[in-house]
Write an enzyme that holds these catalytic residues in place. Structure first.
Site, PDB file in Angstrom:
ATOM      1  N   ASP A  67       1.171  -1.285  -0.170  1.00 52.55           N
ATOM      2  CA  ASP A  67      -0.442  -0.085  -0.112  1.00 52.55           C
ATOM      3  C   ASP A  67       1.158   1.160  -0.053  1.00 52.55           C
ATOM      4  O   ASP A  67       1.975   1.067   0.820  1.00 52.55           O
ATOM      5  CB  ASP A  67      -0.829   0.039   0.649  1.00 52.55           C
ATOM      6  CG  ASP A  67      -0.343  -0.252   2.724  1.00 52.55           C
ATOM      7  OD1 ASP A  67       0.833  -0.483   2.636  1.00 52.55           O
ATOM      8  OD2 ASP A  67      -1.126  -0.933   3.869  1.00 52.55           O
ATOM      9  N   ASN A 136      -7.078  -2.961  14.597  1.00 53.05           N
ATOM     10  CA  ASN A 136      -8.656  -2.871  14.008  1.00 53.05           C
ATOM     11  C   ASN A 136      -8.756  -3.930  13.273  1.00 53.05           C
ATOM     12  O   ASN A 136      -9.884  -4.672  12.929  1.00 53.05           O
ATOM     13  CB  ASN A 136      -9.323  -2.163  13.951  1.00 53.05           C
ATOM     14  CG  ASN A 136      -8.398  -1.558  12.820  1.00 53.05           C
ATOM     15  OD1 ASN A 136      -8.277  -2.048  12.056  1.00 53.05           O
ATOM     16  ND2 ASN A 136      -9.539  -0.256  11.594  1.00 53.05           N
ATOM     17  N   HIS A 138      -6.975  -4.310  10.537  1.00 54.55           N
ATOM     18  CA  HIS A 138      -6.956  -4.550   8.675  1.00 54.55           C
ATOM     19  C   HIS A 138      -5.628  -5.217   8.759  1.00 54.55           C
ATOM     20  O   HIS A 138      -4.632  -5.205   9.078  1.00 54.55           O
ATOM     21  CB  HIS A 138      -7.349  -2.928   8.371  1.00 54.55           C
ATOM     22  CG  HIS A 138      -5.696  -2.067   8.999  1.00 54.55           C
ATOM     23  ND1 HIS A 138      -6.024  -1.018   9.516  1.00 54.55           N
ATOM     24  CD2 HIS A 138      -4.642  -1.478   8.648  1.00 54.55           C
ATOM     25  CE1 HIS A 138      -4.605  -0.290   9.963  1.00 54.55           C
ATOM     26  NE2 HIS A 138      -4.069  -1.140   9.084  1.00 54.55           N
ATOM     27  N   GLU A 143      -9.541  -1.559   5.233  1.00 51.56           N
ATOM     28  CA  GLU A 143     -10.086  -1.713   6.803  1.00 51.56           C
ATOM     29  C   GLU A 143     -11.547  -2.187   6.882  1.00 51.56           C
ATOM     30  O   GLU A 143     -11.730  -3.211   5.880  1.00 51.56           O
ATOM     31  CB  GLU A 143     -10.966  -0.216   6.711  1.00 51.56           C
ATOM     32  CG  GLU A 143      -9.548   1.240   6.900  1.00 51.56           C
ATOM     33  CD  GLU A 143      -8.801   1.280   7.891  1.00 51.56           C
ATOM     34  OE1 GLU A 143      -8.950   0.217   8.935  1.00 51.56           O
ATOM     35  OE2 GLU A 143      -8.405   2.018   8.229  1.00 51.56           O
TER      36      GLU A 143
HETATM   37  C1  GLP Z   1      -0.892   0.220   8.462  1.00 52.04           C
HETATM   38  C2  GLP Z   1      -0.245  -0.724   7.002  1.00 52.04           C
HETATM   39  C3  GLP Z   1      -0.204  -1.838   7.376  1.00 52.04           C
HETATM   40  C4  GLP Z   1       0.031  -2.177   9.321  1.00 52.04           C
HETATM   41  C5  GLP Z   1      -0.843  -1.738   9.675  1.00 52.04           C
HETATM   42  C6  GLP Z   1      -0.271  -1.805  11.269  1.00 52.04           C
HETATM   43  O1  GLP Z   1      -2.057   0.604   9.033  1.00 52.04           O
HETATM   44  N1  GLP Z   1      -0.883  -0.032   6.414  1.00 52.04           N
HETATM   45  O2  GLP Z   1       0.167  -2.697   6.506  1.00 52.04           O
HETATM   46  O3  GLP Z   1       0.269  -3.395   9.224  1.00 52.04           O
HETATM   47  O4  GLP Z   1      -0.231   0.366   9.566  1.00 52.04           O
HETATM   48  O5  GLP Z   1       1.432  -1.512  11.784  1.00 52.04           O
HETATM   49  P1  GLP Z   1       2.292  -1.125  12.577  1.00 52.04           P
HETATM   50  O6  GLP Z   1       3.124  -1.807  12.513  1.00 52.04           O
HETATM   51  O7  GLP Z   1       2.552  -0.062  12.855  1.00 52.04           O
HETATM   52  O8  GLP Z   1       1.538  -1.575  13.426  1.00 52.04           O
END
Ligand code: GLP
Length: 259
Positions: A67, A136, A138, A143
């Protein structure tokens, strides 16, 4: 889905790295799906070490990131391209021609998303996709409520996700409202999936994804439908699992097909 629980973040990262390295050794032209966020940083550090100290070769590997924020130029401090450049790409011998991320500045985003899907197809599909998980539930930026069959497209970020990610920006208002993300359908076509989660604040999402009902409201629950999904956790992230099917053996030596 196979849950593998390690004692702490470093052990979890090393486990994931040994799985990725194993697949790269077996298939030098691996198509590797990559994720951003804090969670995979330890994995990337370990892959860099394996490259530097043990000659792990990225030269034929193709990568696709999950993404990218819409509206952030590639060199913006918080763009995912910059993140990947700083934390992995600049420190291993990937060929830039084989490195793909969605372009958050594309003029025609819809056409760009179609192009991204075509590139994944032209590369032969993703062999191994690394994933984190949002608090959440995702995955990538799919989402809650995302179509379980979705393809690469633009998603509006939820308030919770923008709040979670605000820590990286100067102020919460600077967190982009939209992102381009591979769809859940795109992710599910990867031949193997590794989902990483660390810390207590992910324990509810991990439980909902692993043991809860399959629902678009918890996009990560779709991993229950995948035949080769490894959920690699530290103890804190695994603390709310019932534990019956939790294993502690080494992912890289997995020859059994997960149930
Ligand atoms: C973002 C990314 C996800 C990732 C998530 C969790 O939203 N788009 O791919 O898994 O954050 O991030 P973190 O690893 O910093 O908790």
């Amino acid at each position: 889905m196979l849950a593998i629980v390690k004692d702490d973040y470093d052990a979890m990262s090393a486990e994931a790295a040994s799985l990725v390295a194993d697949r790269m050794q077996k298939k030098p032209n691996l198509v590797l799906g990559l994720a951003t966020g804090s969670t995979p940083l330890g994995l990337y550090r370990e892959l860099i070490r394996l490259h530097r100290d043990e000659g792990l070769d990225f030269s034929k590997v193709t990568t696709f990131n999950l993404d990218e924020y819409v509206g952030l130029p590639p060199n913006h401090e918080q763009s995912y391209r910059r993140f990947m450049g700083d934390n992995l790409f600049s420190q291993v011998n990937l060929d830039p021609r084989f490195v793909f991320l969605p372009n958050g500045m594309a003029n025609d985003i819809e056409a760009h998303c179609d192009w991204y899907e075509q590139q994944i197809g032209a590369a032969g599909g993703i062999d191994l996709q690394v994933l984190g998980i949002g608090s959440n539930g995702h995955i990538a930026f799919n989402e809650p409520g995302s179509s379980l069959g979705s393809r690469t497209r633009v998603k509006t970020l939820t308030r919770e996700t923008r709040e979670d990610n605000a820590r990286f920006f100067a102020s919460p208002d600077e967190v982009p409202r939209y992102a381009i993300t591979m769809g859940i359908g795109t992710i599910m076509e990867a031949r193997e999936l590794i989902l990483l989660a660390t810390g207590e604040n992910k324990a509810d999402a991990v439980r909902a994804a692993s043991e809860g009902p399959l629902t678009a409201m918890v996009p990560a629950s779709m991993l229950q439908m995948h035949r080769k999904a490894y959920v690699i956790l530290d103890r804190a992230a695994a603390s709310k699992l019932s534990g019956e099917y939790v294993h502690t053996y080494h992912a890289a030596s997995l020859v059994r097909r997960p149930r």
